[in-house]
Design a protein around this motif. Structure first.
Motif, PDB file in Angstrom:
ATOM      1  N   LYS A 166       0.825  -1.000   0.454  1.00 27.42           N
ATOM      2  CA  LYS A 166      -0.094   0.080   0.167  1.00 27.42           C
ATOM      3  C   LYS A 166       0.752   1.495  -0.131  1.00 27.42           C
ATOM      4  N   ALA A 167       2.076   1.539   0.682  1.00 33.55           N
ATOM      5  CA  ALA A 167       2.510   2.651   1.001  1.00 33.55           C
ATOM      6  C   ALA A 167       3.506   2.582  -0.417  1.00 33.55           C
ATOM      7  N   GLU A 168       3.790   1.633  -0.635  1.00 30.66           N
ATOM      8  CA  GLU A 168       4.887   1.654  -2.717  1.00 30.66           C
ATOM      9  C   GLU A 168       4.155   2.092  -3.476  1.00 30.66           C
ATOM     10  N   GLY A 169       2.599   1.892  -3.394  1.00 30.73           N
ATOM     11  CA  GLY A 169       1.771   2.481  -4.219  1.00 30.73           C
ATOM     12  C   GLY A 169       1.517   3.234  -3.974  1.00 30.73           C
ATOM     13  N   LEU A 170       0.876   4.472  -2.886  1.00 31.86           N
ATOM     14  CA  LEU A 170       1.141   5.926  -2.284  1.00 31.86           C
ATOM     15  C   LEU A 170       2.344   6.265  -2.859  1.00 31.86           C
ATOM     16  N   LEU A 171       3.280   5.300  -3.013  1.00 30.98           N
ATOM     17  CA  LEU A 171       5.105   6.198  -2.502  1.00 30.98           C
ATOM     18  C   LEU A 171       4.573   6.663  -4.655  1.00 30.98           C
ATOM     19  N   ARG A 172       4.113   5.926  -5.634  1.00 27.63           N
ATOM     20  CA  ARG A 172       3.901   5.944  -6.538  1.00 27.63           C
ATOM     21  C   ARG A 172       2.884   7.206  -7.443  1.00 27.63           C
ATOM     22  N   VAL A 173       2.134   6.756  -6.618  1.00 27.96           N
ATOM     23  CA  VAL A 173       0.819   8.024  -7.135  1.00 27.96           C
ATOM     24  C   VAL A 173       1.241   9.524  -7.008  1.00 27.96           C
ATOM     25  N   LYS A 174       2.356   9.412  -6.162  1.00 24.78           N
ATOM     26  CA  LYS A 174       1.648  10.621  -5.013  1.00 24.78           C
ATOM     27  C   LYS A 174       3.656  11.058  -5.169  1.00 24.78           C
ATOM     28  N   LYS A 175       4.024  10.527  -6.764  1.00 25.10           N
ATOM     29  CA  LYS A 175       5.172  10.631  -6.561  1.00 25.10           C
ATOM     30  C   LYS A 175       6.090  12.191  -6.391  1.00 25.10           C
ATOM     31  N   SER A 176       5.240  12.701  -7.560  1.00 24.71           N
ATOM     32  CA  SER A 176       5.519  14.765  -7.922  1.00 24.71           C
ATOM     33  C   SER A 176       5.815  15.280  -6.666  1.00 24.71           C
ATOM     34  N   TYR A 177       5.155  14.329  -5.237  1.00 25.98           N
ATOM     35  CA  TYR A 177       5.528  15.245  -4.131  1.00 25.98           C
ATOM     36  C   TYR A 177       6.154  15.027  -3.400  1.00 25.98           C
ATOM     37  N   ALA A 179       9.577  13.813  -1.665  1.00 30.00           N
ATOM     38  CA  ALA A 179      11.392  14.442  -1.828  1.00 30.00           C
ATOM     39  C   ALA A 179      12.394  12.841  -1.995  1.00 30.00           C
ATOM     40  N   GLU A 180      11.734  11.658  -1.417  1.00 29.50           N
ATOM     41  CA  GLU A 180      12.942  10.719  -1.810  1.00 29.50           C
ATOM     42  C   GLU A 180      12.023   9.143  -2.884  1.00 29.50           C
ATOM     43  N   SER A 181      12.424   8.026  -2.952  1.00 29.46           N
ATOM     44  CA  SER A 181      12.042   7.832  -4.279  1.00 29.46           C
ATOM     45  C   SER A 181      11.545   5.662  -3.406  1.00 29.46           C
ATOM     46  N   PHE A 182      10.898   6.307  -2.134  1.00 29.65           N
ATOM     47  CA  PHE A 182      11.294   5.112  -0.984  1.00 29.65           C
ATOM     48  C   PHE A 182      10.817   5.623   0.205  1.00 29.65           C
ATOM     49  N   VAL A 183       9.946   4.462   0.403  1.00 29.45           N
ATOM     50  CA  VAL A 183       9.385   4.538   1.523  1.00 29.45           C
ATOM     51  C   VAL A 183       9.876   4.631   2.716  1.00 29.45           C
ATOM     52  N   VAL A 184       9.678   5.500   4.235  1.00 25.99           N
ATOM     53  CA  VAL A 184      10.965   5.243   5.564  1.00 25.99           C
ATOM     54  C   VAL A 184      10.266   5.082   6.213  1.00 25.99           C
ATOM     55  N   GLN A 185      10.797   4.486   7.457  1.00 25.61           N
ATOM     56  CA  GLN A 185      10.316   4.114   8.975  1.00 25.61           C
ATOM     57  C   GLN A 185      10.541   4.863   9.640  1.00 25.61           C
ATOM     58  N   ARG A 186       9.255   5.723  10.004  1.00 23.64           N
ATOM     59  CA  ARG A 186       9.999   6.806  12.073  1.00 23.64           C
ATOM     60  C   ARG A 186       8.789   6.644  12.669  1.00 23.64           C
ATOM     61  N   ARG A 189       6.673   3.384  13.027  1.00 22.83           N
ATOM     62  CA  ARG A 189       5.467   3.867  11.236  1.00 22.83           C
ATOM     63  C   ARG A 189       6.222   3.472  10.062  1.00 22.83           C
ATOM     64  N   ILE A 190       5.259   3.056   9.074  1.00 22.44           N
ATOM     65  CA  ILE A 190       5.404   3.746   7.679  1.00 22.44           C
ATOM     66  C   ILE A 190       5.137   4.784   7.327  1.00 22.44           C
ATOM     67  N   CYS A 191       5.995   5.480   6.844  1.00 21.23           N
ATOM     68  CA  CYS A 191       5.574   6.673   5.790  1.00 21.23           C
ATOM     69  C   CYS A 191       6.324   7.135   4.604  1.00 21.23           C
ATOM     70  N   LEU A 192       5.515   8.432   4.317  1.00 17.16           N
ATOM     71  CA  LEU A 192       6.073   8.512   3.297  1.00 17.16           C
ATOM     72  C   LEU A 192       7.439   9.898   3.414  1.00 17.16           C
ATOM     73  N   PRO A 193       7.979  10.164   2.334  1.00 15.29           N
ATOM     74  CA  PRO A 193       9.220  11.529   2.734  1.00 15.29           C
ATOM     75  C   PRO A 193       8.319  12.483   1.763  1.00 15.29           C
ATOM     76  N   VAL A 194       7.310  13.788   2.224  1.00 22.68           N
ATOM     77  CA  VAL A 194       6.868  14.493   1.477  1.00 22.68           C
ATOM     78  C   VAL A 194       7.178  16.328   1.574  1.00 22.68           C
ATOM     79  N   LYS A 195       7.117  16.491   0.355  1.00 18.88           N
ATOM     80  CA  LYS A 195       8.236  17.773   0.195  1.00 18.88           C
ATOM     81  C   LYS A 195       7.146  19.369   1.670  1.00 18.88           C
ATOM     82  N   LYS A 196       7.183  19.908   1.786  1.00 20.70           N
ATOM     83  CA  LYS A 196       6.854  20.209   3.247  1.00 20.70           C
ATOM     84  C   LYS A 196       5.879  21.442   2.385  1.00 20.70           C
ATOM     85  N   GLU A 197       6.029  21.707   0.966  1.00 17.95           N
ATOM     86  CA  GLU A 197       5.143  22.725   0.383  1.00 17.95           C
ATOM     87  C   GLU A 197       4.087  22.118  -0.003  1.00 17.95           C
TER      88      GLU A 197
END
Length: 642
Positions: A166-177, A179-186, A189-197
């Motif tokens: 699910k996380a990798e699917g969201l990463l591909r769909v919102k690729k333009s938003y 900051a990185e091309s992979f999911v991370v854990q924080r 929890r599994i998170c997406l690296p989203v640009k601040k803006e």
């Protein structure tokens, strides 16, 4: 007793035993080993050592007992605390060790080794061991421990995979938003690296942010719901694991007494096999044990001396003889011999084999010894004082069942008084009825021993031809005059040897004369070799005599000018000579003068030197004053000093 253990080397033997044990408990027991006072206990321990040696020779090394933290884990289980998976696994390994030891001992039953029947005291608890092995592996509860745990872990694995996809699917769909091309854990929890803006473009919770603040780590809302399901499954899994561990813990606690019996037996076997291993490593044999005060050794080897250099010892004491006095040259092996006897008595009394061909050793209530100088600087004791203090303490403790070992008896003081003290000590030991060994250099002590049937003389054999000790004890023979013989071989004249024998023995017997090959008639004295002489400083008078080497009228050469002069006046206290050179009188140091012609060869005996050295006026004035006093007449004596 600990001092005796250190002195005789028994402490080193215990260290060697501890090194051959596996468990800490067995090492502790072996380091505390002491001779037994109970004959039945000693004989039982000796049999066990012998049987361990038989098992080692027949079957080889026993399996290593695994007992690390077993007792602590058992106590924890009995208290009702849950054992961790690695602790449960440790209990399983312990039971496996019990099973292996049982199988090892079973192989000795066919040879009739009694030690093998300790299998009856080992209980491997096969069902519990198998359950632990099936339930816990590699420090974790196995997934197949129960059907419930198996199901929960399958569901967890499937849900974790679903969250990841699910996380990798969201990463591909919102690729333009992103900051990185992979999911991370924080924070788990599994998170997406989203640009601040683009924070508002991704629905979810901000879990963390980068150090620069340009990237936000957002857990998408869709993943949040799945994560909550995952946490519920993990709680269920943890509850099932705890239930399994508590059940195993309870089963282990239920076998508390059996487990403790297994522990005690494995430690006991570890101790016994350590004794057997030492016997094997030393090439030792089982000694006979007696309570009759008898020690017999054949081919005894001190365990601390390398086999290639050790000379075997044959020794016998007991029965009618209660003591042995050993004499002989220094470095002849006396101390090693008595230490070997004392060490063997301690080893045999502790249920250990001894390295020799055959041994029959009595039990002793104590082995007492005084060996070495024993000097104590802190107490300001001399060597002799230390010896006497130790010996007096020994005499206070000794009984008929004791073994006493004394080295260099009576040494460290005046020979005559030391000899008397040595005899007095031996008399006390003789009256006590103990077994004792003593070394000495005093000939009077040999005479004392010869006068009592309970005491034997002995000596260390000596190779007279090669002037070397043989390190072989000869019982029944008094020490021979090796010092005189060695001195004879090294060139000491007969007159010196006769004086030495006279002083040592109060006379010289025919046997000793023959032994030393002393010649009759005039004695050849020790030849003198050329030696350098000392050059002593001469005193002032001798220097004055040396300076007076020049006489009035001597013809001399003056250096460095190399001119000829005539001595007017000999050397003064400073070594200066008054010399007339070409009508000029000069003070010249005697070192610058060399005699050319002596005055005795130049002038007659009564020659008047004033003719040469005085002026015409002086000679006339002297002549006139020799006849009568002349008013106002002066003789100038400054030139010649007269």
């Amino acid at each position: 007793m600990n001092t005796t253990f250190d002195t005789l080397g028994f402490t080193e033997i215990k260290d060697m035993l501890a090194q051959r044990a596996i468990s800490p408990q067995a090492r502790e027991i072996l380091l505390a080993l002491r001779p037994f006072y109970s004959e039945s206990e000693l004989r039982r321990n000796m049999r066990e050592t012998t049987q361990a040696r038989q098992m080692l020779d027949l079957v080889g090394q026993p399996p290593s007992p695994v007992m690390e933290r077993t007792e602590q884990c058992l106590e924890k289980a009995v208290r009702g605390e849950m054992l961790l998976p690695e602790e449960v696994e440790g209990i399983g390994m312990f039971l496996t060790a019990v099973s292996r030891m049982r199988s090892y001992l079973e192989r000795g039953k066919t040879s009739g080794i009694a030690l093998a029947y300790y299998t009856e005291n080992l209980h491997p608890l096969e069902e519990l061991r198998e359950e632990i092995g099936r339930t816990v592996r590699s420090g974790q509860v196995d997934s197949f421990a129960t059907p419930c745990l198996s199901r929960l872990r399958r569901e967890l694995e499937a849900l974790e995979e679903k969250i990841k996809e699910k996380a990798e699917g969201l990463l591909r769909v919102k690729k333009s938003y992103m900051a990185e091309s992979f999911v991370v854990q924080r924070n788990g929890r599994i998170c997406l690296p989203v640009k601040k803006e683009y924070k508002s473009r991704v629905e979810g919770s901000v879990i963390d942010r980068s150090s620069s603040g340009a990237t936000l780590f957002i857990e998408p809302a869709a993943l949040s719901r799945l994560r909550e399901e995952l946490e519920v499954l993990r709680i269920e899994e943890d509850c099932e694991v705890r239930r399994i561990l508590y059940q195993l813990t309870d089963e282990i606690a239920g076998y508390e007494e059996v487990m403790r019996d297994n522990l005690r037996m494995l430690v006991k076997l570890d101790v016994i096999f350590a004794r057997g291993k030492l016997s094997s490593d030393l090439g030792a044999v089982e000694p006979e044990i007696n309570t009759d005060g008898r020690i017999e050794l054949a081919g005894a080897r001190h365990p601390m001396i390398p086999a290639e250099t050790c000379v075997p010892l044959d020794f016998r004491l007991g029965g009618g003889a209660r003591g042995i006095v050993i004499t002989g040259p220094n470095t002849g092996g006396k101390t090693v011999a008595i230490k070997t006897v004392g060490l063997f008595a301690l080893m045999a009394g502790s249920g250990l084999h001894v390295p020799c061909e055959r041994a029959d050793i009595c039990m002793a209530n104590q082995v007492l010894c005084d060996i070495g100088d024993g000097q104590n600087i802190a107490d300001n004791l001399s060597t002799f004082s230390a010896h006497i203090r130790n010996v007096l303490d020994i005499l206070k403790r000794v009984t008929r069942e004791s073994i006493v070992i004394l080295d260099e008896l009576g040494s460290g003081t005046d020979p005559a008084e030391g000899m008397g003290i040595a005899v007095a000590i031996l008399e006390q030991l003789r009256e006590s009825g103990c077994l004792f060994l003593a070394t000495t250099h005093y000939p009077e002590v040999k005479t004392y021993a010869a006068g009592h049937e309970e005491i034997l003389n002995a000596r260390m054999a000596f190779d007279r031809e090669n002037l070397k000790p043989l390190y072989r004890l000869e019982i029944g023979k008094a020490g021979e005059s090796c010092a005189l013989y060695i001195a004879k071989r090294l060139g000491m004249p007969d007159d010196m040897l006769e004086m030495a024998a006279q002083r040592a023995y109060g006379g010289i017997s025919r046997e000793l004369k023959t032994e030393l090959r002393l010649e009759e008639g005039p004695k050849v004295r020790l030849p003198k070799l050329p030696s350098p002489t000392l050059e002593k400083m001469q005193n002032r008078k001798a220097l004055q005599n040396r300076y007076n080497s020049f006489n009035r009228g001597d013809s001399v050469t003056v250096y460095p000018e190399q001119v000829i002069g005539i001595v007017v006046k000999p050397e003064d206290d400073m070594g200066n000579v008054l010399v007339q050179v070409k009508k000029e009188k000069r003070l010249i140091n005697h070192r610058r003068l060399k005699l050319k012609v002596a005055a005795s060869q130049l002038y007659p005996e009564d020659y008047d030197f004033s003719i040469i050295f005085d002026s015409v006026e002086n000679r006339k004035a002297r002549h006139q004053m020799g006849k009568h006093h002349v008013e106002g007449l002066v003789v100038n004596a400054g030139a010649d000093g007269e």
